[in-house]
Design an enzyme around this catalytic site. Sequence first.
Site, PDB file in Angstrom:
ATOM      1  N   GLY A  33     -81.139 -20.409  85.539  1.00 17.76           N
ATOM      2  CA  GLY A  33     -79.729 -20.504  85.918  1.00 17.76           C
ATOM      3  C   GLY A  33     -78.988 -21.745  85.471  1.00 17.76           C
ATOM      4  O   GLY A  33     -77.912 -22.040  85.974  1.00 17.76           O
ATOM      5  N   TYR A  66     -92.662 -13.694  76.477  1.00 22.26           N
ATOM      6  CA  TYR A  66     -91.799 -14.711  75.851  1.00 22.26           C
ATOM      7  C   TYR A  66     -91.123 -14.216  74.568  1.00 22.26           C
ATOM      8  O   TYR A  66     -90.122 -14.782  74.143  1.00 22.26           O
ATOM      9  CB  TYR A  66     -92.588 -15.981  75.512  1.00 22.26           C
ATOM     10  CG  TYR A  66     -93.227 -16.690  76.674  1.00 22.26           C
ATOM     11  CD1 TYR A  66     -92.813 -16.478  77.990  1.00 22.26           C
ATOM     12  CD2 TYR A  66     -94.259 -17.608  76.454  1.00 22.26           C
ATOM     13  CE1 TYR A  66     -93.417 -17.147  79.050  1.00 22.26           C
ATOM     14  CE2 TYR A  66     -94.869 -18.275  77.506  1.00 22.26           C
ATOM     15  CZ  TYR A  66     -94.450 -18.034  78.799  1.00 22.26           C
ATOM     16  OH  TYR A  66     -95.064 -18.691  79.835  1.00 22.26           O
ATOM     17  N   HIS A 147    -100.460 -12.965  84.150  1.00 24.24           N
ATOM     18  CA  HIS A 147     -99.273 -13.811  84.232  1.00 24.24           C
ATOM     19  C   HIS A 147     -98.794 -14.049  85.667  1.00 24.24           C
ATOM     20  O   HIS A 147     -98.422 -15.164  86.033  1.00 24.24           O
ATOM     21  CB  HIS A 147     -98.145 -13.199  83.387  1.00 24.24           C
ATOM     22  CG  HIS A 147     -97.151 -14.199  82.890  1.00 24.24           C
ATOM     23  ND1 HIS A 147     -96.461 -14.041  81.714  1.00 24.24           N
ATOM     24  CD2 HIS A 147     -96.733 -15.375  83.402  1.00 24.24           C
ATOM     25  CE1 HIS A 147     -95.662 -15.081  81.527  1.00 24.24           C
ATOM     26  NE2 HIS A 147     -95.806 -15.904  82.540  1.00 24.24           N
TER      27      HIS A 147
END
Length: 330
Positions: A33, A66, A147
């Site tokens: 953010g 990613y 993950h």
Amino acid sequence: MHDNGSDLRTITLHNGVAMPSLAFGCAFGDWVGRTAFQGFLPEQAWRAISLALDNGYRAFDGARVYGTERILGTLLGQRFASGELSREELFITTKLAHPAAPPHINISHRRTWDADKVEDIAQKVRDDMVDTLDDLGLGYVDLLLMHWPGSFSENTTGDPDFPRKARATIWRTFCELADKGAARAIGVSNFTIGHLRQLMEDVPESERRPTVNQVEIHPYCRDPQLETFCREQGIVVTAYAPFASGAFDLLRNPTLTAIAERHGKTTGQVVLRWHVQSGRTALPKTSKAARMAENRDIFDFALSDEEIQATDSLGTGEARRTCPDPSLVA
């Protein structure tokens, strides 16, 4: 007593594989953010990974989610082709089984999935591993991590034990991949003590306990109980976001800057030295060549026990995280 005498450049996993204590992080973008765009920006990896290779990095920490594995694979392939690099010089980490991201974040739904929405969890993991190795252009990775321990959203199956069963299924599939030679070592990421206990109960073979638990750790975000538990189990702790991803003005903290001045080092170097001297490995990421060289130059000084304790004490309050809290994952 903290180890401040040895080189600390590598750490040996419980299965005998030597792992570099510093690896270059391959996640680019913003998912916390700080900018209007939220998601991964793999295009930034081309220059950064090239510079990292030029600056001597041989360990790279990536993940299916990613979107940078094809880039890493292409850049490594160029150096394989020129003879500059061999596969044996590298330590490549990837991560699979990332849960679906919140809808406002621009992360591909094809790279993320919730276990309760997948028909065959084991097959999904196998397929993702094939895609990852294809993107990397490699026959195996050095370290394969789960993950996240589960979904960020509520379990929809009606079975309260489903998340635990899903973790065990993923882990058994990782074991199968390791048996085939697709990964030299297997581990987890973002696991709490509870997640680890369950996994080791469900897949009890001693050599099958995770070699690594990769979690968010920096001076403002610590979990001493988790680290103690991992140490007792022979599980190496790897710190992601070792500088808090640039948040919270960590690198301007007066305690850290004072220690840095005493040693003639940067605050970032002090933080990385704190990580490795505390028995962790760490994943520094930067796009600046000078900072890359700086981050590797931490093996010619040592922090005193008092300096380690002073750094530890910065994280005694509530953890300040840049990523979701794993304890909220069922």
